[in-house]
Design an enzyme around this catalytic site. Structure first.
Site, PDB file in Angstrom:
ATOM      1  N   GLY A 153      51.219  31.011   4.400  1.00 16.93           N
ATOM      2  CA  GLY A 153      51.744  29.641   4.391  1.00 16.93           C
ATOM      3  C   GLY A 153      51.194  28.770   5.519  1.00 16.93           C
ATOM      4  O   GLY A 153      51.434  27.567   5.544  1.00 16.93           O
TER       5      GLY A 153
ATOM      6  N   THR B 209      48.141  27.708   6.176  1.00 15.77           N
ATOM      7  CA  THR B 209      47.186  26.674   5.746  1.00 15.77           C
ATOM      8  C   THR B 209      47.925  25.463   5.184  1.00 15.77           C
ATOM      9  O   THR B 209      47.674  24.326   5.584  1.00 15.77           O
ATOM     10  CB  THR B 209      46.226  27.245   4.674  1.00 15.77           C
ATOM     11  N   LEU B 210      48.844  25.726   4.264  1.00 16.37           N
ATOM     12  CA  LEU B 210      49.593  24.616   3.655  1.00 16.37           C
ATOM     13  C   LEU B 210      50.468  23.908   4.671  1.00 16.37           C
ATOM     14  O   LEU B 210      50.608  22.685   4.631  1.00 16.37           O
ATOM     15  CB  LEU B 210      50.445  25.158   2.503  1.00 16.37           C
TER      16      LEU B 210
ATOM     17  N   GLY C  30      38.567  27.388  -2.792  1.00 10.79           N
ATOM     18  CA  GLY C  30      39.278  28.232  -3.756  1.00 10.79           C
ATOM     19  C   GLY C  30      39.972  27.489  -4.887  1.00 10.79           C
ATOM     20  O   GLY C  30      40.163  28.033  -5.962  1.00 10.79           O
TER      21      GLY C  30
ATOM     22  N   ASP D 164      37.456  34.014  -3.624  1.00 12.55           N
ATOM     23  CA  ASP D 164      36.229  34.754  -3.329  1.00 12.55           C
ATOM     24  C   ASP D 164      36.480  36.121  -2.712  1.00 12.55           C
ATOM     25  O   ASP D 164      37.524  36.386  -2.117  1.00 12.55           O
ATOM     26  CB  ASP D 164      35.365  33.960  -2.353  1.00 12.55           C
TER      27      ASP D 164
ATOM     28  N   LYS E 136      51.998  34.650  -2.844  1.00 11.24           N
ATOM     29  CA  LYS E 136      52.410  36.004  -2.446  1.00 11.24           C
ATOM     30  C   LYS E 136      53.648  35.869  -1.574  1.00 11.24           C
ATOM     31  O   LYS E 136      53.542  35.794  -0.355  1.00 11.24           O
ATOM     32  CB  LYS E 136      51.306  36.678  -1.625  1.00 11.24           C
TER      33      LYS E 136
ATOM     34  N   GLU F 297      46.160  23.969  -4.799  1.00 12.09           N
ATOM     35  CA  GLU F 297      45.713  25.063  -3.930  1.00 12.09           C
ATOM     36  C   GLU F 297      45.592  26.339  -4.747  1.00 12.09           C
ATOM     37  O   GLU F 297      46.361  26.554  -5.687  1.00 12.09           O
ATOM     38  CB  GLU F 297      46.743  25.180  -2.788  1.00 12.09           C
ATOM     39  N   ASP F 298      44.658  27.189  -4.391  1.00 12.03           N
ATOM     40  CA  ASP F 298      44.486  28.443  -5.129  1.00 12.03           C
ATOM     41  C   ASP F 298      45.630  29.425  -4.889  1.00 12.03           C
ATOM     42  O   ASP F 298      46.215  29.950  -5.823  1.00 12.03           O
ATOM     43  CB  ASP F 298      43.129  29.103  -4.800  1.00 12.03           C
TER      44      ASP F 298
ATOM     45  N   ARG G 253      33.660  33.799  -7.306  1.00 19.85           N
ATOM     46  CA  ARG G 253      34.586  32.696  -7.588  1.00 19.85           C
ATOM     47  C   ARG G 253      34.507  32.281  -9.052  1.00 19.85           C
ATOM     48  O   ARG G 253      35.407  31.622  -9.577  1.00 19.85           O
ATOM     49  CB  ARG G 253      34.233  31.474  -6.723  1.00 19.85           C
TER      50      ARG G 253
ATOM     51  N   ASP H  97      49.584  32.355   0.896  1.00 17.80           N
ATOM     52  CA  ASP H  97      49.750  33.707   1.435  1.00 17.80           C
ATOM     53  C   ASP H  97      50.753  33.621   2.593  1.00 17.80           C
ATOM     54  O   ASP H  97      51.948  33.582   2.357  1.00 17.80           O
ATOM     55  CB  ASP H  97      48.339  34.168   1.855  1.00 17.80           C
TER      56      ASP H  97
ATOM     57  N   PHE I 267      45.003  41.914  -2.262  1.00 16.70           N
ATOM     58  CA  PHE I 267      43.924  40.944  -2.135  1.00 16.70           C
ATOM     59  C   PHE I 267      43.295  40.726  -3.497  1.00 16.70           C
ATOM     60  O   PHE I 267      42.848  41.665  -4.156  1.00 16.70           O
ATOM     61  CB  PHE I 267      42.879  41.404  -1.122  1.00 16.70           C
TER      62      PHE I 267
END
Ligand code: IMP
Ligand code: MG
Length: 187
Positions: free
Chosen positions: A111, A113-114, A49, A165, A137, A105-106, A171, A109, A158
């Protein structure tokens, strides 16, 4: 027809191309000021992303830097729901010890993942780690993440386009759009 293949899925354009590019230029300028005296700046792009954001952002960063890529996925849930379970699909190609890291990072949301990435990178002893996220967000956050550079705070909708994507498609769009609710995807 084919150039508007996204149209049935698009509720509205949230951030148009001009607005994105203007903000990305500002972010690049801010990064350039903050890292003006920094050696060994490494931009780490989170695939897939973040790739369009990275390539536009780095055009506005006028301090020497290198780039690398990490691919991460959440698993155990549907495409629109992030879970706390995160996995590395592709690791960095280099040792980051002593380097100044800017994660690109894209969208942030929940958090998770980060949070996973930050914990993983911390064990490798970089000199510093900061985060540059195009979108956030805040109302969705489950783990508190310190974001140093934010493009736009957006509502709990979303979104797709500009690297993000919708079932791996779209994308390439130059804008960020809101997906229509209840769109059914075919796998
Ligand atoms: P988090 O772990 O919940 O913060 O989710 C981060 C990842 O979920 C992002 O890097 C995106 O890949 C994906 N994601 C979250 N929200 C959206 C969205 O609105 N559109 C597309 N992908 C999203
Ligand atoms: Mg995604």
């Amino acid at each position: 027809m084919s150039d508007k293949a996204y149209a049935p899925y698009l509720d509205e354009i949230l951030i148009d191309s001009e607005t994105l590019q203007k903000r990305i230029r500002e972010l690049g300028q801010a990064v350039s000021v903050d890292y003006a005296d920094t050696k060994d700046l490494l931009l780490i792009c989170v695939l897939k992303g973040g790739v369009m954001f990275l390539t536009d952002l780095m055009r506005h960063i006028d301090v020497p830097h290198s780039i690398d890529f990490l691919a991460i996925s959440s698993y155990g849930t549907g495409a629109r729901v992030s879970s706390g379970r995160v996995r590395i699909d592709m690791d960095l190609r280099q040792d980051i010890a002593g380097k100044h890291i800017l994660i690109v990072e894209d969208i942030i949301d929940s958090g998770h993942t980060l949070n996973y990435i930050l914990n993983m990178l911390a064990t490798r002893e970089p000199a510093s780690v900061r985060i540059c996220a195009l979108l956030s967000k805040p109302s969705r956050r489950e783990v508190d993440i310190p974001i140093d550079y934010i493009g736009f705070e957006i509502p709990d909708k979303f979104v797709f386009g500009y690297g993000l994507d919708l079932d791996e498609r779209f994308r390439n769009l130059p804008f960020v759009g809101v997906a229509k609710p209840n769109v059914q995807f075919e796998d």
